[in-house]
Enzyme design. Sequence first.
Site, PDB file in Angstrom:
ATOM      1  N   HIS A 101       0.862  -1.181   0.000  1.00 42.74           N
ATOM      2  CA  HIS A 101       0.000   0.000   0.000  1.00 42.74           C
ATOM      3  C   HIS A 101       0.900   1.233   0.000  1.00 42.74           C
ATOM      4  O   HIS A 101       1.611   1.472   0.964  1.00 42.74           O
ATOM      5  CB  HIS A 101      -0.876  -0.030   1.246  1.00 42.74           C
ATOM      6  CG  HIS A 101      -1.704   1.192   1.429  1.00 42.74           C
ATOM      7  ND1 HIS A 101      -2.841   1.421   0.692  1.00 42.74           N
ATOM      8  CD2 HIS A 101      -1.556   2.268   2.249  1.00 42.74           C
ATOM      9  CE1 HIS A 101      -3.369   2.576   1.063  1.00 42.74           C
ATOM     10  NE2 HIS A 101      -2.609   3.110   2.001  1.00 42.74           N
TER      11      HIS A 101
ATOM     12  N   ASP B 256      -7.442   1.435   3.130  1.00 48.54           N
ATOM     13  CA  ASP B 256      -6.989   2.380   4.159  1.00 48.54           C
ATOM     14  C   ASP B 256      -7.832   3.652   4.215  1.00 48.54           C
ATOM     15  O   ASP B 256      -7.429   4.634   4.830  1.00 48.54           O
ATOM     16  CB  ASP B 256      -5.516   2.736   3.857  1.00 48.54           C
ATOM     17  CG  ASP B 256      -4.837   3.420   5.023  1.00 48.54           C
ATOM     18  OD1 ASP B 256      -5.214   3.137   6.177  1.00 48.54           O
ATOM     19  OD2 ASP B 256      -3.922   4.246   4.791  1.00 48.54           O
TER      20      ASP B 256
ATOM     21  N   HIS C 216      -6.773   9.526   0.001  1.00 44.57           N
ATOM     22  CA  HIS C 216      -7.226   9.449   1.391  1.00 44.57           C
ATOM     23  C   HIS C 216      -6.316  10.071   2.449  1.00 44.57           C
ATOM     24  O   HIS C 216      -6.646  10.010   3.636  1.00 44.57           O
ATOM     25  CB  HIS C 216      -7.594   8.007   1.763  1.00 44.57           C
ATOM     26  CG  HIS C 216      -6.443   7.050   1.779  1.00 44.57           C
ATOM     27  ND1 HIS C 216      -6.228   6.138   0.775  1.00 44.57           N
ATOM     28  CD2 HIS C 216      -5.460   6.851   2.662  1.00 44.57           C
ATOM     29  CE1 HIS C 216      -5.156   5.421   1.057  1.00 44.57           C
ATOM     30  NE2 HIS C 216      -4.660   5.834   2.199  1.00 44.57           N
TER      31      HIS C 216
HETATM   32 ZN   LIG Z   1      -3.047   4.855   3.180  1.00 43.21          ZN
END
Ligand SMILES: [Zn+2]
Length: 1046
Positions: A261, A373, A574
Site C-alpha cells: 500500500h 486504508d 485518502h
Molecule cells: Zn493509506
Amino acid sequence: MSSTVLKHKRATLERIEKYISNTYFTDVNLFGRVDLKTSENCKLFRSIEERQSYQNFERIKNGGFALITEGEIFKPLWSQHWIKVVVPASVSVLENLYLHWDVSGAESMVCDENGNVIQGMSHKRKEVKIHCNAVGQEVTLFIQVSCTGLFGAGLNGMINPPNPNQTYNLNKAHLFVRDLAKYNVFMDLTVLYEIAKEADDNTSLCYDALYTANDMINVITLNNHSTESYEQAITIGQNVLQRGGNSKSSRDTIHAIGNCHIDSAWLWPYRETIRKVARSWSTTISMFEAGMPFNFAGSQVVQFSWLKQYYPTLFAALKAQVGKGNFTPVGGSWVEMDTNIPNAESMVRQFLYGQKFYREEFGMHSNILWLPDTFGYSGQLPQIMQICDVKYFLSQKLSWNLTNTFPHHTFIWKGIDQSKVLAHFPPGDTYESDLKIKDVLKTVTNNKDKGRTHDQMLLFGHGDGGGGPTPEMIDRLDRISSINGMPQIVRSTPQRFFETVEKSSKMLCEWWGELYFELHRGTYTTHAKLKESNRVAEFWMTDIEFLASLDLNNLLGCSKIEEMWKAILFNQFHDILPGSAIEQVFIDAMEDYTNLLKLYNEEWEQIRDSVLPDTKNFVVNPYNWSRKQVLSMSEDEEVLVEIPGTYIGPVCLAPTPNKAGAFVLEDGICLCNNVIKVIFSLEGRLKSLIHKPTGRECLEAGSFGNRFVIFDDIPLFWDAWDVMEYHVETRQEYHPKTIQVVESGPLRASVKITVPLVEHGDLTLIATVVTETPYVSFKADVSWRAAHKFLKVEFPLSVSSTDAQYEIQSGLVSRPTHANTSWDSAKFEVSGHKWAYLGEPDFGVGLLSKSKYGYSAQHNRLTLSLLRSTKAPDGNADMDDHVIEYAIYPNAGPLYASKIVQHAINFNHPLLLHTSLRQDRTAPRSKPALNPSRLINKTSLRVSSEDVVVQAIKKAEDRKGLVVRLYEPYGKTVFNVSVFHDLLKQAFSINAVERDSSKTELPMKGNVVGPLQFKPFEIKTIYLELNLADDMTNGSSCKKAKLNDE
Ligand SMILES: [Zn+2]
C-alpha cells in the site's frame, strides 16, 4: 526407544529463539553464520552532478564521481544522490553474493549500469543480490539515495512535521556471501519457532514444531556445524515442514496475496511517491524475474500512470508480469480516494478514468474496489460501484474502530439504493502483514463469518516504499503452505478470491448503508481550504462539461477536461483531501487547484466563443430547475433574475413583488423577506428565526441560535485525523459584541456582527436575508490562530427527531441524534455534504453549508464544524484567514418536498454573469431581456421533472453523443421523467464508465426520451445519440502530453 529429558516449553522455545536471534549470541548462533563478509569489499563513488533525478541517468553515469566511504552524509531532506558501487572482479563471481546497504533509514533505488531499475532498499529491505555475467569482470551498480525514510522525516515522532535538517548516514555498504544451506535451516527454524509460540497449546502441531526445532539445533551442535549436519537438520524439519506438500485437510483456505500500500502523498510529497512506486514495484518485478512464486496486487491507477511516464522500461517489465498473471492491477479507481467528501460524480470519474487506463494499457477492467486504508465508506458507494461495473469491495479499515467491533469480514454490502456488492475485510486486520504464523492463524480465528465462508484473504508486504513482499516472506509462504494442521494457504489473486467466495459462501449477512468509521472524524474538517477547493472544483466541472456538451460542432475536439478531472481526483486521495498530510502536500494540492482554474478559464473561452459568439452577457445554469437569484450586473448594480433549467443565454429579469428589509427595533434588529424573519439582539445574538408562512419559531424556546463555540481538541495520537468524543465536554461559547445594519433592501438586507474569539482569532459575520430566498445566510470572515481548538457554530432548534439527515453523494443518510447504543454514541461527529436537516414530518430546519463537511446533531441541536487547529503532520494547518458561508433554511412540509438539494446547490454555486471575450469592453453592457419567453435556450436539452437532479451533462467518451446523468435525491420513487433534445436520434441506458456492452435502448418518442422511472436514490446514466452533420464530429485530435522530469 530411548528416553529423553522432560522439556520445559518456555526454556525450549527460548533456546530456539536465541539460536536464530539477530541480537543475542550472534557470535555463536545460526544467525551469525548465514551471511559472511567477502575478502574484498566494493568501492563507492558519489556523483557530483547537480540534477540527480532518474531521468538524468545517462548524464549522471557519464559525469564526474568522487570516492567515498561508509559514514558519508546525505542531505537535505527530499534531495536525491547517486552512488556508483563497483564490485571488484576478485569477488564478483561468487555465488549468492549480496550487497548490504544501510543509509540510516533512507530509501534507495538500485539500477544496473544500463539504468534498468532493479529494486528498492530501505530499513525493511537492506540487501540486493549481485549478478555477474562473466568471470574476471567488475560489476557496477548505481544507487539513487532519496533523503527520506519510509514514513518521511517527522521530527521527534512519525506523524510530526518533517525535520528540514534531517540528514542520512551511509552506515553500511559491504558485500557478503550467503550460505544457502544455513539460510534454509534458519528459515525452517524461524517458522517452527513461530508455530511453537503461536499455535494452540492443546494441539500436537505446537509440540511437534517445538521438539522438531530443538532436534534440529541438537544435530547441528553435536556434529559441530558440519555441512552434513545442516542437511540432516533439514531432513528432521520435514517432520513438520513437508515442503512441496499441501495441507488439504484444513477446512479453511487462506488466499495469500502480496501487495504494498503506497500512500500517493502523505508524510512526503507526491514527487517522492513516484520514486517509491518505482522502488517498490521494481523489487516485486525482480522477484518475479528470479522465479519466486507468489501473486501481487497493485492498486491506484495514478501510480501505474507515473511508472509509464517516468520509468517506461520498468513499466514495460511490469506489463510483462501482468501478462503472465503474476502482477494484478486492481482497484480501477484513479487513487484510493476518500469517500466521505468527494461528490458522486467525482467517484464515478475515479472509475471512468482509472478503468480507461487499465483498458488501454492492460486490456482489462477491474471489478474490485480496493480501499484498504480509507476513512469510512459512503452508503452510496455500492451503487456507484455497480454503475461502474465493479462488484467486489475490499477494505480493512473498520478494524481500527475505537468503539464497536464491526461484526463481519465477508458480507453483502447494500447501498442506500439497495445495490449490493460482495465485501471482504481480511480478518488479519492488516494489509501489510509479514506473513508470520500469527498472521496466518489470526486470519482464520478472527474471521467473524466462519461457516458462511471458508475462504479469507491475507495481504502481505511492506507498504509505503518498503518494497512489498520480501524473499523471506515468499520462503515462509513456501513452508507454511505445506504444514498439516495449519489452514490451507494458497497463492491467489483478488479476483480468484472473490469468485471463490461468490460461488462457495452461503448465508452471508447484509449490511445496509454507510460503513461509518469510528475514528478519524476530524478529517471532515482539517485543512478547510482543501475541502473548499475540492467543492468549488467539482462545481467548475459541472459547468464546464455542460458547456462543452453544447459545443456540438466539436464533439471530438481536444479538451483538457480529463486532465482537469485527474487533478481533482488525485487530490481526493485518502491522506490529501482529509487533510492528514504534511504541509508540502497541501501546498502542492493548492497549486493544482490554481492550475485547474487556469485550465477552466481556457476551456471556458474556447467553448464560449464557439457556442455563443454573439452574446455579450449571459448566464449558465447546468441544472434542471429554474433559478431565481439576485445577480450582480456590475459593482453597483444588482437585479433579480429568473433563469430556466439547463440554460445558457442572456440574463432575464424577474419581477420583484416581495422585498427584503432591515428594521431596527427597540431591543434588536430584524431582517426579513416574505418567507423568513430573523431577529438579532443589540449585541448581535440570534434571538428568533421565524418561518412566516406558518408563523413557526425555529429556535428552541429561550435559546439563542448561531452560537460560536470552541472546544479543546486534543486527540489520543492521530492529530490531524482524530477528534475525540470527550472534546464536547470542553465547550466554551463566544458571544458577539457589536451589530450594525449594512444593507436594508429591497433586494438584500444584512447586518454585520463582530464576534471576538479572544486569543484564537477574529470573527466578523454578515447575516443576510435576500428577496425571494427562503433562508438566512451567514458569511463569516475568520482570522484563525489557534492551537488544538475546534470552532463550530450551533443552532438549538424547536424541532425534535430521533434522526437527522445529511446529504451524501447523490442521496442522503439518516443518523441518530441520541446515544442510545454504543453505535449511536460513536456518531458524535459525522460527515455530510451541502446540507444537514433536522425535521418533524411536517416541518424541519436545514443547515446549508458551503465547503464544510463536518456536522453533528445532538437531540435538537444542529452543529456545523468550522475550523480545527491541528499541529501534526502539518504544523501550520488552517492557520489562515477563512471565509465560511452557511445558511439556515426552515421548511414547512416533509424533507422530500423541501427542495433542500436544489437550494443547497443554488447557495453553493450561484449564477454568475459571464461576459463574452469578443465584446468591446468599452461598449455599453447589453440590457437584460424583460420577457423570458422570448429567449432562446441554446442548450436544446431539457429534463421534464425537478424530482430528479442533474449530476452531470457531458460529452460521451466515444464523442458520438451526450451523456446525461440524473439522480433521485430523497429516497422516493419518481415516475414519468422525460429528457428532451432537439437533435435526438436514439437513447440508451448505459453504465457510468460508458462501456458499450452495457447499452440498452430506452423508450422514446420524437425527440423525447421517456417516460423514465427512478427508484429511491437511483443514479441513471443516459446516452443520447444525436442527429449531427458528418463534419460535426471531425474535431482535431489531441497531441500526446510531453514527458516531464520527475
Ligand atoms: Zn493509506
